[in-house]
Design an enzyme around this catalytic site. Structure first.
Site, PDB file in Angstrom:
ATOM      1  N   GLN A  75      27.055 -12.679   2.455  1.00 45.29           N
ATOM      2  CA  GLN A  75      26.167 -11.536   2.496  1.00 45.29           C
ATOM      3  C   GLN A  75      27.114 -11.094   1.572  1.00 45.29           C
ATOM      4  O   GLN A  75      27.416  -9.435   1.148  1.00 45.29           O
ATOM      5  CB  GLN A  75      26.811 -10.465   3.632  1.00 45.29           C
ATOM      6  N   SER A  76      27.068 -10.912  -0.051  1.00 47.59           N
ATOM      7  CA  SER A  76      26.890 -10.499  -0.976  1.00 47.59           C
ATOM      8  C   SER A  76      26.645 -10.099  -1.637  1.00 47.59           C
ATOM      9  O   SER A  76      25.189 -10.051  -1.804  1.00 47.59           O
ATOM     10  CB  SER A  76      27.723 -11.913  -2.201  1.00 47.59           C
ATOM     11  N   ASN A  77      27.114  -8.934  -2.468  1.00 46.98           N
ATOM     12  CA  ASN A  77      26.246  -7.670  -3.282  1.00 46.98           C
ATOM     13  C   ASN A  77      26.096  -8.079  -4.282  1.00 46.98           C
ATOM     14  O   ASN A  77      24.999  -7.965  -5.126  1.00 46.98           O
ATOM     15  CB  ASN A  77      26.904  -6.518  -2.931  1.00 46.98           C
TER      16      ASN A  77
END
Length: 334
Positions: A75-77
């Site tokens: 879930q990397s921004n």
């Protein structure tokens, strides 16, 4: 601090707002709280990586790259914003996602930032937790070269001495805003993970002689390692600006007690921080970075730390990933 010496492309919505958090301050009965809205940088929903990507893309385009290669957690921004920057400039984007949480939850694996990565045209590859991510990036870069393309490798979080220039610039911007409003800042608080935001702020403040301490709340590494990583990068960043000697070791402070059970794992303190920010100021935080930093700030305020001070919370963004944590948040929203 003459940043025009460095290649840069401009797409961030700057300056980001500097706003009081009066209702949260009143609820906590502690310091006077303000927020630097780097969730409003504009690129695919914004976030702190956008400032870094202006300098990273500037260098990539100068080098003639046609493909960005980077990595992050599922879930990397950072992955989302990198995919958006690549799309904005007509580049391909290869993303390596590390399965740090080892979960089969459908929302985490398919929704939130993952959905947006795909919508933005990012090509996703997954690797198990504990993978040597630098080596994984180089393998992908070699594949890209073998196809006749020109990769530009961006480290996790965009956190190197090029990307951290974005937060040296943010330090200058923040001080100028405070001066224009007659606001004396006693302290800046931010989440600290891959180190680029924290290090860039320290470097920028040191170079301009602002003497404002930066307090990082860690999201992954133990205190000693986190502070060492931030210090090393802050020195490199300040050196690029011609003043590496101005960053002293004692400038680096990271409280890593808010990590809890591990990276990306929320606890009741994080859930409360999310609710408080949302219900007093209408601010949307995420459970991985900004939520853990707010958890730390709430705890400090309730213990009387920084009483009487004016504290600026640097909001690093992350709300675009909230849908990926629906099952985690369920039952904690009342």
């Amino acid at each position: 601090m003459h940043l025009a010496r460095f290649p840069r492309v401009r797409f961030a919505h700057l300056p980001t707002p500097l706003e009081p958090m009066s209702r949260l301050s009143e609820a906590l009965g502690g310091p006077s709280l303000w927020v630097k809205r780097d969730d409003c940088t504009g690129l695919a929903g914004g976030g702190n990586k956008t400032r870094k990507l202006e300098f990273l893309l500037g260098e990539a385009l100068r080098e003639g790259a046609d493909t960005l290669v980077t990595h992050g957690a599922v879930q990397s921004n950072h992955a989302r914003q990198t995919a958006a920057a690549a799309a904005r400039f007509g580049l391909a984007c290869e993303i390596v996602l590390e399965e740090r949480l080892n979960t089969d939850a459908e929302d985490y694996n398919l929704s939130g930032n993952v959905l947006l990565d795909r919508l933005l045209g990012g090509r996703l590859r997954r690797v198990p937790a504990g993978t040597d991510m630098d080596a994984a990036l180089e393998r992908v870069a070699e594949e890209v070269r073998a196809q006749g393309r020109r990769p530009y490798v961006i480290p996790g979080g965009g956190s190197n001495a090029v990307g951290a220039l974005g937060y040296a610039d943010c330090a200058r911007e923040l001080v100028a805003q405070a001066d224009a409003q007659g606001l004396r800042i006693d302290r800046i608080v931010t989440a600290t993970g891959s180190a680029g935001t924290h290090a860039g702020l320290v470097a920028g403040l040191a170079v301009i002689g602002a003497e404002i301490p930066v307090h990082g709340f860690g999201v992954r590494a133990p205190k000693e390692r986190q502070e060492a990583n931030v210090h090393a990068l802050a020195v490199k960043t300040a050196a690029r600006l011609g003043h590496g000697d101005r960053v002293r070791r004692e400038m680096i402070v990271a409280d890593c007690d808010c990590v809890g059970a591990g990276y990306g794992i929320a606890d009741e303190g994080v859930f409360e921080a999310l609710r408080l920010a949302a219900r007093t100021e209408g601010l949307l935080l995420d459970p991985v970075y900004s939520g853990k930093a707010m958890k730390g700030l709430v705890d400090y305020a309730r213990k009387g730390r920084w009483a009487g001070e004016t504290v600026v919370f640097l909001h690093t963004g992350g709300a675009q990933g909230l849908a990926g944590y629906t099952s985690v948040l369920e039952g904690h929203l009342e």
